[in-house]
Design an enzyme around this catalytic site. Sequence first.
Site, PDB file in Angstrom:
ATOM      1  N   LYS A 178      71.717  10.171   1.038  1.00  0.00           N
ATOM      2  CA  LYS A 178      72.284  11.460   0.627  1.00  0.00           C
ATOM      3  C   LYS A 178      73.016  11.348  -0.716  1.00  0.00           C
ATOM      4  CE  LYS A 178      70.666  12.344   4.613  1.00  0.00           C
ATOM      5  NZ  LYS A 178      69.961  13.359   5.304  1.00  0.00           N
TER       6      LYS A 178
HETATM    7  C1  LIG Z   1      69.857  13.310   6.905  1.00  0.00           C
HETATM    8  C2  LIG Z   1      69.703  14.600   7.577  1.00  0.00           C
HETATM    9  C3  LIG Z   1      70.284  14.876   8.822  1.00  0.00           C
HETATM   10  C4  LIG Z   1      70.963  13.833   9.656  1.00  0.00           C
HETATM   11  O1  LIG Z   1      71.905  13.087   9.013  1.00  0.00           O
HETATM   12  P1  LIG Z   1      72.277  11.635   9.584  1.00  0.00           P
HETATM   13  O2  LIG Z   1      73.540  11.348   8.866  1.00  0.00           O
HETATM   14  O3  LIG Z   1      71.166  10.721   9.223  1.00  0.00           O
HETATM   15  O4  LIG Z   1      72.465  11.763  11.038  1.00  0.00           O
HETATM   16  C5  LIG Z   1      70.182  16.141   9.345  1.00  0.00           C
HETATM   17  N1  LIG Z   1      69.511  17.099   8.693  1.00  0.00           N
HETATM   18  C6  LIG Z   1      68.911  16.868   7.511  1.00  0.00           C
HETATM   19  C7  LIG Z   1      68.205  17.991   6.839  1.00  0.00           C
HETATM   20  C8  LIG Z   1      68.973  15.615   6.937  1.00  0.00           C
HETATM   21  O5  LIG Z   1      68.339  15.394   5.788  1.00  0.00           O
END
Ligand SMILES: *Cc1c(COP(=O)(O)O)cnc(C)c1O
Length: 393
Positions: A178
């Site tokens: 992210k």
């Molecule tokens: C990464 C992501 C998640 C989940 O995040 P985590 O921290 O990996 O649990 C949920 N929704 C979207 C759209 C994502 O890209």
Amino acid sequence: MFRMGKEEIDAVARVINSKQLFRINDYAREVDHFEEELSAKMGVEYSLCLTSGTAALISALAGLGIGPGDEVIIPGYTFMATATAVLAMGAIPVIIEVDDSLTIDPIEIEKHITQYTKAIIPVHLIGFPCNMDKIMEIAKKYNLKVLEDACQADGGSYKGKRLGTIGDAGAFSFNFYKIISAGEGGAVVTNNRTIYQRALVYHDGGSAFRPFAKGLEFPIFLGQQYRSNEITGAILREQLKKLDDILTDLRKVKNIFINKLTGVENVTFVRSNDSEGDCGTTLGFAFDSQEEARKFATYKSGDQGVDGWLPIDSDKHIYCNWEPILNKRFGHHPTTNPFNMPENKGRLMDYSKNMCPTTLKLLSQTVFISMNPDWSEAEIDTRIQCCKEALKK
Ligand SMILES: *Cc1c(COP(=O)(O)O)cnc(C)c1O
């Protein structure tokens, strides 16, 4: 994760030296401060830091009171966690098409509303803002809750408002992939005190024993253990300070590409609901066929390639690859599987691999190029030249 270095190392050292790694110790304040700083940056009343973006979605849905018998509308183009969070609450995810912005199609939302619909989860995937004006209008008309999945859009905005702060609640992720990161991590933001308190209680099974439990406006219930820790909190405080600069630089790079490629023959960019609020992580090109898209994505000129990728290849981010969901397998035990629950009888769960043909077509005709905020001008120029050549062929 774009930028991490000395500031984060010092922050981690600070926590380890303090020997206060556990959030609920008396002197531990890193996560508390991160939540205050996140609220200030996002312009919301309440923030809750937790272990992941999935935990954020789940706790926010608990905050919204979603449960068995409820339908929650989600797009067919998102990470599978959006759907699993709904199922974790015992509710049924209703999977619908995206439009040419590659975000949830508001027209399709309205078509899929039933007497059981409780919420919509617009997903700002790839940092592309959803059409929040339309979505909020529909939510108001049908009295639905809106939970923004901003897991791939930390810090982005729509018409000047931060993504995640427009609906009833928003969820962020800070996993490795992210915009800002602590390896793993997540956050819920909301302006609603009840949603916040319910998410707070749900995310921390031990909360009954914590001082804040005295300020709760409802009897405590038990939830999960998604509580964050002080090292994560300390890293995220540093990452949050860098967030706006990362976004500025990503957008700058993306805009150079757009400016220099605009008007070039055969170029069409993926439509944006708000190109200024877009996070700038990814530039999207729309083509008329998958064949043309692939040719462009894989084009090479000497050592320099376009380095593109087709979202149709992005595996667990497309509903047709959510094999356990399409086959209605959720959870460890048949009676806790929402698909088997009597409360969910008659809910919209007629899934199939080609239930969203428009989404599949759009994703197969799109090429993404991932932006890097630290590219030099020369690197950007070489890449743009390569794109120009590829578009000519
Ligand atoms: C990464 C992501 C998640 C989940 O995040 P985590 O921290 O990996 O649990 C949920 N929704 C979207 C759209 C994502 O890209």
